[in-house]
Design a protein around this motif. Structure first.
Motif, PDB file in Angstrom:
ATOM      1  N   GLN A  21      63.714  56.129  63.228  1.00 51.22           N
ATOM      2  CA  GLN A  21      65.033  56.430  63.795  1.00 51.22           C
ATOM      3  C   GLN A  21      65.510  57.836  63.419  1.00 51.22           C
ATOM      4  N   ILE A  22      65.282  58.235  62.192  1.00 51.75           N
ATOM      5  CA  ILE A  22      65.719  59.573  61.771  1.00 51.75           C
ATOM      6  C   ILE A  22      64.915  60.648  62.488  1.00 51.75           C
ATOM      7  N   SER A  23      63.635  60.412  62.665  1.00 51.92           N
ATOM      8  CA  SER A  23      62.800  61.434  63.300  1.00 51.92           C
ATOM      9  C   SER A  23      62.941  61.481  64.815  1.00 51.92           C
ATOM     10  N   THR A  24      63.404  60.408  65.438  1.00 51.06           N
ATOM     11  CA  THR A  24      63.457  60.402  66.904  1.00 51.06           C
ATOM     12  C   THR A  24      64.862  60.429  67.505  1.00 51.06           C
ATOM     13  N   GLU A  25      65.842  59.844  66.806  1.00 52.31           N
ATOM     14  CA  GLU A  25      67.176  59.759  67.405  1.00 52.31           C
ATOM     15  C   GLU A  25      68.292  59.869  66.363  1.00 52.31           C
ATOM     16  N   PHE A  26      68.142  60.791  65.435  1.00 54.55           N
ATOM     17  CA  PHE A  26      69.097  60.919  64.343  1.00 54.55           C
ATOM     18  C   PHE A  26      70.505  61.202  64.860  1.00 54.55           C
ATOM     19  N   ASP A  27      70.643  61.961  65.955  1.00 55.80           N
ATOM     20  CA  ASP A  27      71.965  62.317  66.495  1.00 55.80           C
ATOM     21  C   ASP A  27      72.759  61.091  66.957  1.00 55.80           C
ATOM     22  N   LYS A  28      72.067  60.032  67.322  1.00 53.15           N
ATOM     23  CA  LYS A  28      72.717  58.839  67.865  1.00 53.15           C
ATOM     24  C   LYS A  28      73.575  58.120  66.813  1.00 53.15           C
ATOM     25  N   ALA A  29      73.051  57.949  65.599  1.00 53.32           N
ATOM     26  CA  ALA A  29      73.778  57.222  64.546  1.00 53.32           C
ATOM     27  C   ALA A  29      73.324  57.721  63.171  1.00 53.32           C
ATOM     28  N   PRO A  30      73.716  58.937  62.789  1.00 53.42           N
ATOM     29  CA  PRO A  30      73.224  59.499  61.518  1.00 53.42           C
ATOM     30  C   PRO A  30      73.614  58.680  60.287  1.00 53.42           C
ATOM     31  N   LEU A  31      74.818  58.139  60.260  1.00 51.88           N
ATOM     32  CA  LEU A  31      75.237  57.343  59.102  1.00 51.88           C
ATOM     33  C   LEU A  31      74.404  56.069  58.971  1.00 51.88           C
ATOM     34  N   ALA A  32      74.230  55.372  60.068  1.00 55.34           N
ATOM     35  CA  ALA A  32      73.472  54.118  60.041  1.00 55.34           C
ATOM     36  C   ALA A  32      72.022  54.350  59.616  1.00 55.34           C
ATOM     37  N   TYR A  33      71.406  55.379  60.174  1.00 58.50           N
ATOM     38  CA  TYR A  33      69.994  55.620  59.849  1.00 58.50           C
ATOM     39  C   TYR A  33      69.839  56.125  58.417  1.00 58.50           C
ATOM     40  N   SER A  34      70.805  56.902  57.952  1.00 54.24           N
ATOM     41  CA  SER A  34      70.750  57.381  56.570  1.00 54.24           C
ATOM     42  C   SER A  34      70.934  56.225  55.595  1.00 54.24           C
ATOM     43  N   LEU A  35      71.848  55.312  55.909  1.00 52.17           N
ATOM     44  CA  LEU A  35      72.053  54.149  55.043  1.00 52.17           C
ATOM     45  C   LEU A  35      70.812  53.248  55.009  1.00 52.17           C
ATOM     46  N   SER A  36      70.127  53.137  56.131  1.00 49.95           N
ATOM     47  CA  SER A  36      68.882  52.353  56.137  1.00 49.95           C
ATOM     48  C   SER A  36      67.833  53.018  55.245  1.00 49.95           C
ATOM     49  N   ALA A  37      67.780  54.344  55.264  1.00 44.07           N
ATOM     50  CA  ALA A  37      66.840  55.060  54.396  1.00 44.07           C
ATOM     51  C   ALA A  37      67.203  54.846  52.922  1.00 44.07           C
ATOM     52  N   ILE A  74      79.805  46.111  51.156  1.00 45.23           N
ATOM     53  CA  ILE A  74      80.647  47.198  51.671  1.00 45.23           C
ATOM     54  C   ILE A  74      80.264  47.551  53.102  1.00 45.23           C
ATOM     55  N   VAL A  75      78.988  47.787  53.340  1.00 46.82           N
ATOM     56  CA  VAL A  75      78.550  48.159  54.689  1.00 46.82           C
ATOM     57  C   VAL A  75      78.730  46.990  55.654  1.00 46.82           C
ATOM     58  N   GLY A  76      78.422  45.786  55.185  1.00 44.87           N
ATOM     59  CA  GLY A  76      78.599  44.616  56.052  1.00 44.87           C
ATOM     60  C   GLY A  76      80.044  44.447  56.482  1.00 44.87           C
ATOM     61  N   THR A  77      80.962  44.608  55.558  1.00 42.29           N
ATOM     62  CA  THR A  77      82.389  44.515  55.891  1.00 42.29           C
ATOM     63  C   THR A  77      82.808  45.678  56.782  1.00 42.29           C
ATOM     64  N   TRP A  78      82.317  46.859  56.446  1.00 47.68           N
ATOM     65  CA  TRP A  78      82.654  48.059  57.233  1.00 47.68           C
ATOM     66  C   TRP A  78      82.191  47.907  58.688  1.00 47.68           C
ATOM     67  N   THR A  79      81.009  47.352  58.906  1.00 50.23           N
ATOM     68  CA  THR A  79      80.513  47.194  60.279  1.00 50.23           C
ATOM     69  C   THR A  79      81.330  46.164  61.060  1.00 50.23           C
ATOM     70  N   LEU A  80      81.926  45.222  60.347  1.00 45.41           N
ATOM     71  CA  LEU A  80      82.758  44.236  61.039  1.00 45.41           C
ATOM     72  C   LEU A  80      84.166  44.774  61.317  1.00 45.41           C
ATOM     73  N   VAL A  81      84.713  45.541  60.373  1.00 46.46           N
ATOM     74  CA  VAL A  81      86.074  46.068  60.504  1.00 46.46           C
ATOM     75  C   VAL A  81      86.111  47.261  61.462  1.00 46.46           C
ATOM     76  N   THR A  90      72.386  49.078  60.696  1.00 45.88           N
ATOM     77  CA  THR A  90      71.638  49.426  59.492  1.00 45.88           C
ATOM     78  C   THR A  90      71.021  48.147  58.955  1.00 45.88           C
ATOM     79  N   VAL A  91      70.232  48.290  57.914  1.00 47.04           N
ATOM     80  CA  VAL A  91      69.656  47.098  57.272  1.00 47.04           C
ATOM     81  C   VAL A  91      70.770  46.210  56.729  1.00 47.04           C
ATOM     82  N   TRP A  92      71.860  46.845  56.287  1.00 45.06           N
ATOM     83  CA  TRP A  92      72.948  46.112  55.640  1.00 45.06           C
ATOM     84  C   TRP A  92      74.071  45.737  56.599  1.00 45.06           C
ATOM     85  N   SER A  93      73.969  46.079  57.895  1.00 41.43           N
ATOM     86  CA  SER A  93      75.011  45.736  58.870  1.00 41.43           C
ATOM     87  C   SER A  93      75.187  44.229  58.975  1.00 41.43           C
ATOM     88  N   ASP A  94      76.431  43.810  59.143  1.00 46.63           N
ATOM     89  CA  ASP A  94      76.748  42.389  59.314  1.00 46.63           C
ATOM     90  C   ASP A  94      76.102  41.549  58.214  1.00 46.63           C
TER      91      ASP A  94
END
Length: 122
Positions: A21-37, A74-81, A90-94
């Motif tokens: 995701q970072i190498s192919t579409e980082f502009d789409k969701a930089p925060l999400a892909y960085s958190l997964s890394a 934190i990320v799970g709550t943040w993705t819901l709010v 991200t890996v931690w979403s929801d």
């Protein structure tokens, strides 16, 4: 042994997913892909600590598991709010729903095991 295997699977899943995701579409969701890394790096360190063993590694793994659990909550709550902050998951979403909730269950299991193992060795 099961914890090491599960953490190893999560390392491969999170690191490979975020690398693509970072190498192919980082502009789409930089925060999400960085958190997964970041999640992949945390999983990698915990796996290394569990394999290495010893009191110092056990304590490091315990601290990282607590940080991992905090990240999931934190990320799970943040993705819901505020779902608009994460155009992609991200890996931690929801709370790890995309990974069968393993991201929230794994640190709890590991912390239990690490504390139980520590109590036995005393």
């Amino acid at each position: 042994m099961l914890l090491v295997w599960l953490y190893g699977v999560m390392v491969v899943g999170a690191v490979s997913r975020s690398a693509v995701q970072i190498s192919t579409e980082f502009d789409k969701a930089p925060l999400a892909y960085s958190l997964s890394a970041v999640a992949g790096l945390v999983y990698g360190f915990i796996t290394y600590s569990l394999v290495r063993g010893g009191e110092r590694a056990r304590r490091a793994a315990l601290v990282c598991c607590a940080a991992e659990l905090a990240g999931v909550l934190i990320v799970g709550t943040w993705t819901l709010v505020e779902p608009s902050a994460f155009p992609d998951a991200t890996v931690w979403s929801d709370y790890g729903m995309g990974y069968l909730f393993i991201p929230v269950l794994l640190p709890l299991s590991a912390m239990y095991w690490l504390r139980k193992h520590s109590a036995r060795s005393r």
